[in-house]
Write a protein that holds these residues in place. Structure first.
Motif, mmCIF file in Angstrom:
data_model
loop_
_atom_site.group_PDB
_atom_site.id
_atom_site.type_symbol
_atom_site.label_atom_id
_atom_site.label_comp_id
_atom_site.label_asym_id
_atom_site.label_seq_id
_atom_site.Cartn_x
_atom_site.Cartn_y
_atom_site.Cartn_z
ATOM 1 N N MET A 7 0.842 -1.318 -0.401
ATOM 2 C CA MET A 7 0.316 0.130 -0.188
ATOM 3 C C MET A 7 0.989 1.163 -0.169
ATOM 4 O O MET A 7 0.521 2.145 -0.679
ATOM 5 N N ASP A 8 2.260 0.939 0.408
ATOM 6 C CA ASP A 8 2.967 2.709 0.536
ATOM 7 C C ASP A 8 3.809 2.870 -0.486
ATOM 8 O O ASP A 8 3.518 3.683 -0.954
ATOM 9 N N LEU A 9 4.087 1.170 -1.319
ATOM 10 C CA LEU A 9 3.975 1.872 -2.757
ATOM 11 C C LEU A 9 3.022 2.580 -3.661
ATOM 12 O O LEU A 9 3.292 3.932 -4.890
ATOM 13 N N TYR A 10 1.929 1.873 -3.602
ATOM 14 C CA TYR A 10 0.620 2.485 -4.157
ATOM 15 C C TYR A 10 0.159 3.312 -3.499
ATOM 16 O O TYR A 10 -0.031 4.711 -4.674
ATOM 17 N N ARG A 11 0.165 4.335 -2.633
ATOM 18 C CA ARG A 11 -0.245 5.458 -2.133
ATOM 19 C C ARG A 11 1.027 6.406 -2.680
ATOM 20 O O ARG A 11 0.893 7.691 -3.156
ATOM 21 N N SER A 12 2.241 5.815 -3.448
ATOM 22 C CA SER A 12 3.208 6.735 -3.798
ATOM 23 C C SER A 12 3.012 6.715 -5.463
ATOM 24 O O SER A 12 3.937 7.856 -5.608
ATOM 25 N N ILE A 13 2.216 6.570 -6.046
ATOM 26 C CA ILE A 13 2.154 6.523 -7.538
ATOM 27 C C ILE A 13 0.851 7.543 -7.874
ATOM 28 O O ILE A 13 -0.170 7.959 -7.144
ATOM 29 N N PRO A 14 1.588 8.587 -8.404
ATOM 30 C CA PRO A 14 0.857 9.843 -8.803
ATOM 31 C C PRO A 14 -1.206 9.526 -9.156
ATOM 32 O O PRO A 14 -0.737 8.534 -10.392
ATOM 33 N N ALA A 15 -1.811 10.483 -9.178
ATOM 34 C CA ALA A 15 -3.281 9.899 -9.158
ATOM 35 C C ALA A 15 -3.932 10.131 -10.793
ATOM 36 O O ALA A 15 -3.992 9.084 -11.233
ATOM 37 N N GLN A 16 -2.502 11.012 -11.300
ATOM 38 C CA GLN A 16 -2.759 10.189 -12.705
ATOM 39 C C GLN A 16 -2.481 8.912 -13.082
ATOM 40 O O GLN A 16 -3.125 8.350 -14.972
ATOM 41 N N HIS A 17 -1.542 8.596 -12.407
ATOM 42 C CA HIS A 17 -1.468 6.890 -13.262
ATOM 43 C C HIS A 17 -3.076 5.827 -13.053
ATOM 44 O O HIS A 17 -2.479 4.976 -13.033
ATOM 45 N N TYR A 18 -3.933 6.173 -11.716
ATOM 46 C CA TYR A 18 -4.500 5.634 -11.574
ATOM 47 C C TYR A 18 -5.170 4.486 -12.525
ATOM 48 O O TYR A 18 -5.908 3.523 -11.630
ATOM 49 N N GLY A 19 -5.564 5.204 -13.398
ATOM 50 C CA GLY A 19 -6.455 4.240 -14.260
ATOM 51 C C GLY A 19 -5.521 3.697 -15.488
ATOM 52 O O GLY A 19 -6.965 3.071 -16.061
ATOM 53 N N GLU A 20 -4.482 3.207 -15.511
ATOM 54 C CA GLU A 20 -3.669 2.634 -16.169
ATOM 55 C C GLU A 20 -4.208 0.874 -15.131
ATOM 56 O O GLU A 20 -3.991 0.990 -14.081
ATOM 57 N N PRO A 21 -4.071 -0.254 -16.503
ATOM 58 C CA PRO A 21 -4.775 -1.397 -16.422
ATOM 59 C C PRO A 21 -3.686 -1.392 -15.363
ATOM 60 O O PRO A 21 -3.809 -1.936 -14.883
ATOM 61 N N ALA A 22 -2.079 -1.657 -15.017
ATOM 62 C CA ALA A 22 -1.000 -2.380 -14.420
ATOM 63 C C ALA A 22 -1.283 -1.654 -12.569
ATOM 64 O O ALA A 22 -1.449 -1.922 -11.690
ATOM 65 N N VAL A 23 -1.789 -0.521 -12.440
ATOM 66 C CA VAL A 23 -2.331 0.209 -11.722
ATOM 67 C C VAL A 23 -3.487 0.114 -10.810
ATOM 68 O O VAL A 23 -3.313 -0.491 -9.289
ATOM 69 N N ARG A 24 -4.583 -0.534 -11.723
ATOM 70 C CA ARG A 24 -5.941 -0.982 -11.266
ATOM 71 C C ARG A 24 -5.685 -1.983 -10.854
ATOM 72 O O ARG A 24 -5.922 -2.452 -9.900
ATOM 73 N N GLN A 25 -4.984 -2.834 -11.181
ATOM 74 C CA GLN A 25 -4.366 -4.687 -10.684
ATOM 75 C C GLN A 25 -3.764 -3.929 -9.564
ATOM 76 O O GLN A 25 -4.297 -5.576 -9.083
ATOM 77 N N LEU A 26 -3.491 -3.451 -9.271
ATOM 78 C CA LEU A 26 -2.726 -3.534 -7.734
ATOM 79 C C LEU A 26 -3.213 -3.442 -6.893
ATOM 80 O O LEU A 26 -3.794 -3.715 -5.755
ATOM 81 N N GLN A 27 -4.565 -1.888 -7.639
ATOM 82 C CA GLN A 27 -5.125 -1.320 -6.388
ATOM 83 C C GLN A 27 -6.497 -3.041 -6.343
ATOM 84 O O GLN A 27 -6.679 -3.000 -4.480
ATOM 85 N N GLU A 28 -6.917 -3.510 -7.296
ATOM 86 C CA GLU A 28 -7.440 -4.503 -6.815
ATOM 87 C C GLU A 28 -7.704 -5.373 -6.444
ATOM 88 O O GLU A 28 -8.243 -5.838 -5.266
ATOM 89 N N VAL A 29 -6.243 -5.808 -6.243
ATOM 90 C CA VAL A 29 -5.111 -6.949 -5.390
ATOM 91 C C VAL A 29 -5.003 -6.532 -3.886
ATOM 92 O O VAL A 29 -5.619 -7.455 -2.637
ATOM 93 N N LEU A 30 -5.109 -5.115 -3.886
ATOM 94 C CA LEU A 30 -5.010 -4.586 -2.234
ATOM 95 C C LEU A 30 -6.182 -4.018 -1.348
ATOM 96 O O LEU A 30 -6.521 -4.481 -0.233
ATOM 97 N N ALA A 31 -7.471 -4.383 -2.345
ATOM 98 C CA ALA A 31 -8.786 -4.350 -2.286
ATOM 99 C C ALA A 31 -9.021 -5.219 -1.615
ATOM 100 O O ALA A 31 -10.342 -5.630 -0.773
ATOM 101 N N ALA A 32 -9.197 -6.834 -1.976
ATOM 102 C CA ALA A 32 -9.384 -7.595 -1.721
ATOM 103 C C ALA A 32 -9.027 -8.704 -0.691
ATOM 104 O O ALA A 32 -8.148 -7.866 0.069
#
Length: 231
Positions: free
Chosen positions: A206-231
């Motif tokens: 999650m520390d890694l995810y939070r360090s990613i700028p918001a403009q990247h949140y729509g990218e497939p790889a970023v969304r996939q990480l977010q989904e794994v973290l939310a599972a």
């Protein structure tokens, strides 16, 4: 030992209670090295769960208790202090603590460098260096420690190996490859056995995810990480 296991499982409150009992008993026993080791291990609770300033304070108490002799406890305390300072942005203090940890590690006697609960073996040392150097942005040195620690780790060291792989992902992000960073972190989490999917590994990812700028949140790889973290 109970406190360490509770820490790894994400039981922060219970871990701190057990560490407090252990620290009190160690202090009353007069064993300064054991007391220092307990304080250094206790510092890893706030370190790994979002309170690096508190971790630095505990690590410094551990360093004072351990003294300057090359012991496993003194080495651990310096390494944990380096990680805490790196996370709080105190780069000079972090590098100073890293230098002390390396110096002490190089001078450890054989029984102090064994891979035991109270020992500080080379594998453990590089696990700490990986996190500190990643937080400092010294990605080349961090990768060297990650590779060395992984080479020394057994196939059963699932937790430590996952944390090292997430550090490697964070290095990729720092070097500008956010997509590769997310793919690596996602793969590391997905490969974990269910029993090892604890708050410890989740928090590091999650520390890694939070360090990613918001403009990247729509990218497939970023969304996939977010989904794994939310599972």
């Amino acid at each position: 030992m109970a406190a360490v296991v509770l820490h790894d499982l994400g039981g922060r409150k219970d871990a701190r209670a057990w560490f407090a009992t252990a620290a009190r008993a160690a202090a009353e026993s007069g064993d300064r090295q054991l007391h220092a080791w307990v304080l250094a291990r206790e510092a890893m609770v706030p370190l790994n769960y979002g309170a690096p300033k508190a971790a630095a304070d505990l690590a410094e108490r551990a360093r004072q208790a351990a003294g300057t002799a090359p012991t496993a406890a003194a080495t651990l305390a310096a390494a944990v202090a380096a990680r805490a300072y790196a996370l709080t942005g105190q780069a000079d203090q972090a590098r100073g603590a890293l230098a002390d940890a390396d110096r002490l590690s190089d001078r450890l006697a054989g029984d102090q460098r064994e891979d035991t609960w109270l020992g500080h073996c080379e594998r453990k040392h590089h696990v700490h260096l990986s996190h500190a150097l990643t937080a400092l942005g010294e990605t080349r040195r961090a990768r060297e420690s990650q590779d060395r620690a992984l080479a020394l780790s057994s196939s059963t060291s699932s937790m430590a190996c996952t944390l090292l792989k997430i550090d490697a992902a964070a290095c990729a992000h720092r070097d500008g490859d956010t997509e590769q960073a997310c793919r690596r972190a996602t793969a590391a989490l997905a490969a974990l056995p269910p029993a090892y999917r604890t708050d410890l590994t989740h928090t590091r990812a999650m520390d890694l995810y939070r360090s990613i700028p918001a403009q990247h949140y729509g990218e497939p790889a970023v969304r996939q990480l977010q989904e794994v973290l939310a599972a």
